[in-house]
Design a protein around this motif. Structure first.
Motif, PDB file in Angstrom:
ATOM      1  N   LEU A 113       0.794  -1.232   0.000  1.00 16.73           N
ATOM      2  CA  LEU A 113       0.000   0.000   0.000  1.00 16.73           C
ATOM      3  C   LEU A 113       0.831   1.289   0.000  1.00 16.73           C
ATOM      4  O   LEU A 113       0.479   2.236  -0.690  1.00 16.73           O
ATOM      5  N   PRO A 114       1.934   1.383   0.740  1.00 19.81           N
ATOM      6  CA  PRO A 114       2.670   2.652   0.778  1.00 19.81           C
ATOM      7  C   PRO A 114       3.282   3.054  -0.556  1.00 19.81           C
ATOM      8  O   PRO A 114       3.495   4.226  -0.802  1.00 19.81           O
ATOM      9  N   TRP A 115       3.577   2.103  -1.404  1.00 13.29           N
ATOM     10  CA  TRP A 115       4.238   2.421  -2.673  1.00 13.29           C
ATOM     11  C   TRP A 115       3.248   2.747  -3.776  1.00 13.29           C
ATOM     12  O   TRP A 115       3.515   3.594  -4.600  1.00 13.29           O
ATOM     13  N   HIS A 116       2.110   2.082  -3.793  1.00 16.53           N
ATOM     14  CA  HIS A 116       1.055   2.344  -4.779  1.00 16.53           C
ATOM     15  C   HIS A 116      -0.294   2.211  -4.100  1.00 16.53           C
ATOM     16  O   HIS A 116      -0.978   1.190  -4.258  1.00 16.53           O
ATOM     17  N   PRO A 117      -0.736   3.206  -3.344  1.00 19.27           N
ATOM     18  CA  PRO A 117      -1.959   3.043  -2.547  1.00 19.27           C
ATOM     19  C   PRO A 117      -3.217   2.778  -3.375  1.00 19.27           C
ATOM     20  O   PRO A 117      -3.949   1.835  -3.092  1.00 19.27           O
ATOM     21  N   LEU A 118      -3.489   3.579  -4.374  1.00 17.38           N
ATOM     22  CA  LEU A 118      -4.716   3.410  -5.139  1.00 17.38           C
ATOM     23  C   LEU A 118      -4.692   2.106  -5.928  1.00 17.38           C
ATOM     24  O   LEU A 118      -5.661   1.341  -5.925  1.00 17.38           O
TER      25      LEU A 118
END
Length: 142
Positions: A113-118
């Motif tokens: 999640l922190p690197w590509h949340p959406l």
């Protein structure tokens, strides 16, 4: 009204729901193949160039981004192959492998999640649908 007309109009008709689930299995195979390819590309990006991803300092799960890249690459390859097997009407082993791999991919995308949340949230939802579709199969349609 005939008996067949009343059963097709009934929203609680199990045959109608089962048609959705069987079509969902085919769609799950397509989604597995597509998300597998996208994970392969995501893995290649993580391996080739670490600065493609934005890192968060205070995230609980700290991994080297190259490690994440390899994880996405290997898992993506397996997911892609199982998706192709489902599209070729493979037996129950492909559905079982699809559920297991979709579960693992759901967890991996949650952890990233922190690197590509959406994108990770979208994939978590897609993998949840894939798990549902592969678990909802009419007996005798293996």
């Amino acid at each position: 009204m005939s008996q067949s007309a009343t059963t097709t109009q009934n929203p609680r008709n199990p045959d109608r729901h089962q048609g959705l689930a069987n079509g969902g299995t085919t769609f799950a195979g397509v989604l597995l193949a597509v998300t597998g390819l996208l994970s392969i590309f995501r893995g290649i990006m993580g391996i080739a160039k670490n600065d493609v991803f934005v890192a968060t300092k205070d995230y609980v799960f700290r991994w080297d981004l190259t490690g994440w890249g390899w994880m996405h690459l290997i898992l993506g390859l397996l997911v892609f192959l199982v998706g192709l097997a489902l599209l070729k009407a493979a037996p129950a082993w492909a559905r079982t492998a699809g559920v297991v791999l979709a579960s693992l991919a759901l967890i991996v995308n949650f952890l990233s999640l922190p690197w590509h949340p959406l994108w990770s949230l979208i994939l978590v939802a897609l993998y949840a649908f894939i798990i549902w579709a592969l678990c909802t199969v009419k007996r005798g349609h293996t």
